[in-house]
Design a protein around this motif. Structure first.
Motif, PDB file in Angstrom:
ATOM      1  N   PRO A  31       0.803  -1.233   0.000  1.00  0.00           N
ATOM      2  CA  PRO A  31       0.000   0.000   0.000  1.00  0.00           C
ATOM      3  C   PRO A  31       0.828   1.271   0.000  1.00  0.00           C
ATOM      4  CG  PRO A  31      -0.969  -1.596   1.491  1.00  0.00           C
ATOM      5  CD  PRO A  31       0.324  -2.185   1.029  1.00  0.00           C
ATOM      6  N   ARG A  32       1.945   1.280   0.716  1.00  0.00           N
ATOM      7  CA  ARG A  32       2.773   2.486   0.752  1.00  0.00           C
ATOM      8  C   ARG A  32       3.528   2.692  -0.564  1.00  0.00           C
ATOM      9  NH1 ARG A  32       3.869   4.555   5.838  1.00  0.00           N
ATOM     10  NH2 ARG A  32       4.836   6.271   4.667  1.00  0.00           N
ATOM     11  N   ILE A  33       3.834   1.613  -1.270  1.00  0.00           N
ATOM     12  CA  ILE A  33       4.446   1.744  -2.591  1.00  0.00           C
ATOM     13  C   ILE A  33       3.394   2.225  -3.589  1.00  0.00           C
ATOM     14  CG2 ILE A  33       5.547   0.513  -4.499  1.00  0.00           C
ATOM     15  CD1 ILE A  33       7.427   0.960  -2.224  1.00  0.00           C
ATOM     16  N   ARG A  34       2.177   1.707  -3.476  1.00  0.00           N
ATOM     17  CA  ARG A  34       1.093   2.196  -4.344  1.00  0.00           C
ATOM     18  C   ARG A  34       0.861   3.680  -4.110  1.00  0.00           C
ATOM     19  NH1 ARG A  34      -1.849  -2.531  -2.797  1.00  0.00           N
ATOM     20  NH2 ARG A  34      -3.352  -1.216  -1.681  1.00  0.00           N
ATOM     21  N   GLU A  35       0.996   4.119  -2.867  1.00  0.00           N
ATOM     22  CA  GLU A  35       0.819   5.537  -2.557  1.00  0.00           C
ATOM     23  C   GLU A  35       1.872   6.379  -3.267  1.00  0.00           C
ATOM     24  OE1 GLU A  35      -0.074   7.312   1.619  1.00  0.00           O
ATOM     25  OE2 GLU A  35       2.111   7.404   1.388  1.00  0.00           O
ATOM     26  N   ARG A  36       3.127   5.937  -3.219  1.00  0.00           N
ATOM     27  CA  ARG A  36       4.214   6.730  -3.807  1.00  0.00           C
ATOM     28  C   ARG A  36       4.185   6.723  -5.327  1.00  0.00           C
ATOM     29  NH1 ARG A  36       8.758   8.781  -3.296  1.00  0.00           N
ATOM     30  NH2 ARG A  36      10.042   7.319  -4.483  1.00  0.00           N
ATOM     31  N   PHE A  37       3.688   5.632  -5.903  1.00  0.00           N
ATOM     32  CA  PHE A  37       3.697   5.498  -7.357  1.00  0.00           C
ATOM     33  C   PHE A  37       2.297   5.636  -7.964  1.00  0.00           C
ATOM     34  CE2 PHE A  37       7.673   3.667  -6.075  1.00  0.00           C
ATOM     35  CZ  PHE A  37       8.534   3.887  -7.128  1.00  0.00           C
ATOM     36  N   GLY A  38       1.328   6.047  -7.163  1.00  0.00           N
ATOM     37  CA  GLY A  38      -0.048   6.043  -7.643  1.00  0.00           C
ATOM     38  C   GLY A  38      -0.683   7.379  -7.909  1.00  0.00           C
ATOM     39  N   PHE A  39       0.063   8.478  -7.792  1.00  0.00           N
ATOM     40  CA  PHE A  39      -0.556   9.788  -7.993  1.00  0.00           C
ATOM     41  C   PHE A  39      -0.150  10.391  -9.334  1.00  0.00           C
ATOM     42  CE2 PHE A  39       3.471  10.735  -5.928  1.00  0.00           C
ATOM     43  CZ  PHE A  39       3.920  11.869  -6.586  1.00  0.00           C
ATOM     44  N   GLY A  40      -0.988  11.327  -9.794  1.00  0.00           N
ATOM     45  CA  GLY A  40      -0.726  11.992 -11.060  1.00  0.00           C
ATOM     46  C   GLY A  40      -0.975  13.480 -10.956  1.00  0.00           C
ATOM     47  N   SER A  41      -0.950  14.152 -12.077  1.00  0.00           N
ATOM     48  CA  SER A  41      -1.033  15.615 -12.090  1.00  0.00           C
ATOM     49  C   SER A  41      -2.368  16.139 -11.575  1.00  0.00           C
ATOM     50  CB  SER A  41      -0.786  16.130 -13.508  1.00  0.00           C
ATOM     51  OG  SER A  41      -1.783  15.643 -14.398  1.00  0.00           O
ATOM     52  N   GLU A  42      -3.417  15.330 -11.673  1.00  0.00           N
ATOM     53  CA  GLU A  42      -4.736  15.797 -11.247  1.00  0.00           C
ATOM     54  C   GLU A  42      -4.961  15.640  -9.747  1.00  0.00           C
ATOM     55  OE1 GLU A  42      -7.651  13.811 -13.574  1.00  0.00           O
ATOM     56  OE2 GLU A  42      -7.039  14.751 -15.465  1.00  0.00           O
ATOM     57  N   ASP A  43      -4.026  15.006  -9.046  1.00  0.00           N
ATOM     58  CA  ASP A  43      -4.211  14.746  -7.621  1.00  0.00           C
ATOM     59  C   ASP A  43      -3.715  15.871  -6.729  1.00  0.00           C
ATOM     60  OD1 ASP A  43      -5.369  12.086  -7.835  1.00  0.00           O
ATOM     61  OD2 ASP A  43      -3.394  11.461  -8.552  1.00  0.00           O
ATOM     62  N   SER A  44      -2.954  16.799  -7.288  1.00  0.00           N
ATOM     63  CA  SER A  44      -2.468  17.973  -6.541  1.00  0.00           C
ATOM     64  C   SER A  44      -1.689  17.595  -5.288  1.00  0.00           C
ATOM     65  CB  SER A  44      -3.634  18.895  -6.174  1.00  0.00           C
ATOM     66  OG  SER A  44      -4.268  19.393  -7.339  1.00  0.00           O
ATOM     67  N   VAL A  45      -0.831  16.590  -5.426  1.00  0.00           N
ATOM     68  CA  VAL A  45       0.058  16.200  -4.335  1.00  0.00           C
ATOM     69  C   VAL A  45       1.444  15.930  -4.920  1.00  0.00           C
ATOM     70  CG1 VAL A  45      -1.753  15.212  -2.886  1.00  0.00           C
ATOM     71  CG2 VAL A  45      -0.526  13.744  -4.505  1.00  0.00           C
ATOM     72  N   ALA A  46       2.426  15.898  -4.028  1.00  0.00           N
ATOM     73  CA  ALA A  46       3.786  15.509  -4.392  1.00  0.00           C
ATOM     74  C   ALA A  46       4.303  14.568  -3.316  1.00  0.00           C
ATOM     75  CB  ALA A  46       4.686  16.731  -4.505  1.00  0.00           C
ATOM     76  N   SER A  47       5.275  13.747  -3.662  1.00  0.00           N
ATOM     77  CA  SER A  47       5.916  12.873  -2.689  1.00  0.00           C
ATOM     78  C   SER A  47       7.294  13.445  -2.382  1.00  0.00           C
ATOM     79  CB  SER A  47       6.051  11.444  -3.242  1.00  0.00           C
ATOM     80  OG  SER A  47       6.737  10.614  -2.309  1.00  0.00           O
ATOM     81  N   ILE A  48       7.500  13.801  -1.113  1.00  0.00           N
ATOM     82  CA  ILE A  48       8.758  14.410  -0.682  1.00  0.00           C
ATOM     83  C   ILE A  48       9.377  13.513   0.380  1.00  0.00           C
ATOM     84  CG2 ILE A  48       9.869  16.448   0.267  1.00  0.00           C
ATOM     85  CD1 ILE A  48       8.478  16.910  -2.422  1.00  0.00           C
ATOM     86  N   GLY A  49      10.640  13.156   0.182  1.00  0.00           N
ATOM     87  CA  GLY A  49      11.273  12.230   1.108  1.00  0.00           C
ATOM     88  C   GLY A  49      12.686  12.629   1.467  1.00  0.00           C
ATOM     89  N   ALA A  50      13.174  12.055   2.571  1.00  0.00           N
ATOM     90  CA  ALA A  50      14.542  12.293   3.021  1.00  0.00           C
ATOM     91  C   ALA A  50      15.025  11.072   3.781  1.00  0.00           C
ATOM     92  CB  ALA A  50      14.623  13.537   3.905  1.00  0.00           C
ATOM     93  N   GLY A  51      16.323  10.838   3.691  1.00  0.00           N
ATOM     94  CA  GLY A  51      16.884   9.698   4.388  1.00  0.00           C
ATOM     95  C   GLY A  51      18.386   9.652   4.229  1.00  0.00           C
ATOM     96  N   VAL A  52      18.922   8.435   4.206  1.00  0.00           N
ATOM     97  CA  VAL A  52      20.365   8.231   4.141  1.00  0.00           C
ATOM     98  C   VAL A  52      20.671   7.120   3.149  1.00  0.00           C
ATOM     99  CG1 VAL A  52      22.399   7.460   5.426  1.00  0.00           C
ATOM    100  CG2 VAL A  52      20.772   9.010   6.505  1.00  0.00           C
ATOM    101  N   MET A  53      21.655   7.355   2.306  1.00  0.00           N
ATOM    102  CA  MET A  53      22.185   6.291   1.472  1.00  0.00           C
ATOM    103  C   MET A  53      23.319   5.634   2.255  1.00  0.00           C
ATOM    104  SD  MET A  53      20.401   6.025  -1.263  1.00  0.00           S
ATOM    105  CE  MET A  53      18.946   6.532  -0.316  1.00  0.00           C
ATOM    106  N   HIS A  54      23.099   4.404   2.671  1.00  0.00           N
ATOM    107  CA  HIS A  54      24.084   3.723   3.515  1.00  0.00           C
ATOM    108  C   HIS A  54      25.385   3.471   2.764  1.00  0.00           C
ATOM    109  CE1 HIS A  54      20.806   3.386   6.246  1.00  0.00           C
ATOM    110  NE2 HIS A  54      20.130   2.551   5.482  1.00  0.00           N
ATOM    111  N   ARG A  55      25.269   3.296   1.449  1.00  0.00           N
ATOM    112  CA  ARG A  55      26.474   3.090   0.642  1.00  0.00           C
ATOM    113  C   ARG A  55      26.240   3.613  -0.759  1.00  0.00           C
ATOM    114  NH1 ARG A  55      28.327  -1.705  -2.620  1.00  0.00           N
ATOM    115  NH2 ARG A  55      30.527  -1.314  -3.078  1.00  0.00           N
ATOM    116  N   ILE A  56      27.169   4.429  -1.242  1.00  0.00           N
ATOM    117  CA  ILE A  56      27.183   4.872  -2.631  1.00  0.00           C
ATOM    118  C   ILE A  56      28.540   4.501  -3.204  1.00  0.00           C
ATOM    119  CG2 ILE A  56      27.057   6.844  -4.208  1.00  0.00           C
ATOM    120  CD1 ILE A  56      25.401   8.323  -2.151  1.00  0.00           C
ATOM    121  N   TRP A  57      28.535   3.895  -4.355  1.00  0.00           N
ATOM    122  CA  TRP A  57      29.802   3.453  -4.941  1.00  0.00           C
ATOM    123  C   TRP A  57      29.833   3.748  -6.444  1.00  0.00           C
ATOM    124  CZ3 TRP A  57      29.374  -0.040  -8.879  1.00  0.00           C
ATOM    125  CH2 TRP A  57      28.164  -0.754  -8.957  1.00  0.00           C
ATOM    126  N   ALA A  58      31.042   3.863  -6.972  1.00  0.00           N
ATOM    127  CA  ALA A  58      31.253   4.051  -8.406  1.00  0.00           C
ATOM    128  C   ALA A  58      32.593   3.423  -8.764  1.00  0.00           C
ATOM    129  CB  ALA A  58      31.240   5.524  -8.779  1.00  0.00           C
TER     130      ALA A  58
END
Length: 225
Positions: free
Chosen positions: A18-45
């Motif tokens: 359900p929480r994934i459907r929430e993040r991927f289930g909205f469109g331009s007519e819904d007048s919402v945005a998904s805003i998030g913050a956290g930590v990348m435990h590992r970034i590599w290149a």
């Protein structure tokens, strides 16, 4: 109206957490945005990719830095672009000690290709076909496939040996009450290129058409898909 991800997944969309459907289930007519913050435990290149990844930073496409426990934010806004296409932004910011790196993209659903097309960077010059599926844990898995370069009159498909295949998995961890993400980019000839794994929290916030910040949208839009 179904979101671009629901259109791409069809009946599989109902298998998402359900929480994934929430993040991927909205469109331009819904007048919402998904805003998030956290930590990348590992970034590599990989070291051999340092120069091309550094060049990509000028257009907000990946970066050569590596690190652990890197602060991260993500902004997903939905709007209709100048060509009337339903569009979702992916504005990712990684705060390293000496600088902030950006990894931006805008996604549309292409009726002609019958899949999502991901425009990487802030000028939509690189178009990538995406394949989506629901994971057994209720997450969403995204894999890149064909890639095309567009710049003015210039256009050509990238040979597989010169591109990186991205595998992205995002899911919701009920125990931690947080989203988890894993991104791995590899080349069929040279191997691993770039990736990151981390944890973040996100919520839907009210967002009208005029509330979308200018930095979230690309500097130019590309009609060719």
């Amino acid at each position: 109206m179904a979101s671009i991800y629901e259109r791409a997944l069809g009946e599989e969309f109902g298998r998402l957490h359900p929480r994934i459907r929430e993040r991927f289930g909205f469109g331009s007519e819904d007048s919402v945005a998904s805003i998030g913050a956290g930590v990348m435990h590992r970034i590599w290149a990989s070291k051999w990719t340092a120069l091309p990844l550094l060049i990509g930073t000028s257009r907000h496409i990946m970066f050569p830095e590596s690190g652990t426990e890197i602060p991260f934010t993500i902004e997903n806004y939905a709007y209709r672009d100048g060509y009337g296409r339903e569009t979702v932004t992916w504005n990712r910011h990684f705060t390293f000690r000496s600088k902030v790196r950006h990894f931006d993209a805008t996604m549309i659903y292409s009726s002609r290709r019958r899949r999502i097309v991901d425009y990487l960077g802030n000028k939509q010059h690189l178009a990538v076909d995406l394949e989506l599926e629901a994971a057994p844990n209720g997450g969403i898995c995204i894999r890149s496939s064909d890639q095309r370069f567009y710049e003015g009159w210039l256009q050509f498909p990238f040979p597989a040996g010169l591109t990186g295949t991205a595998e992205v998995c995002e899911w919701f961890d009920d125990a931690e009450d947080a989203y988890k993400i894993s991104v791995n980019v590899s080349n069929p000839v040279f191997g691993p290129v770039f990736g990151y794994q981390g944890t973040f929290r996100a919520q839907l916030v009210p967002c009208g058409r005029t509330d979308i910040p200018d930095h979230a949208k690309p500097l130019r839009e590309e009609l060719r898909e």
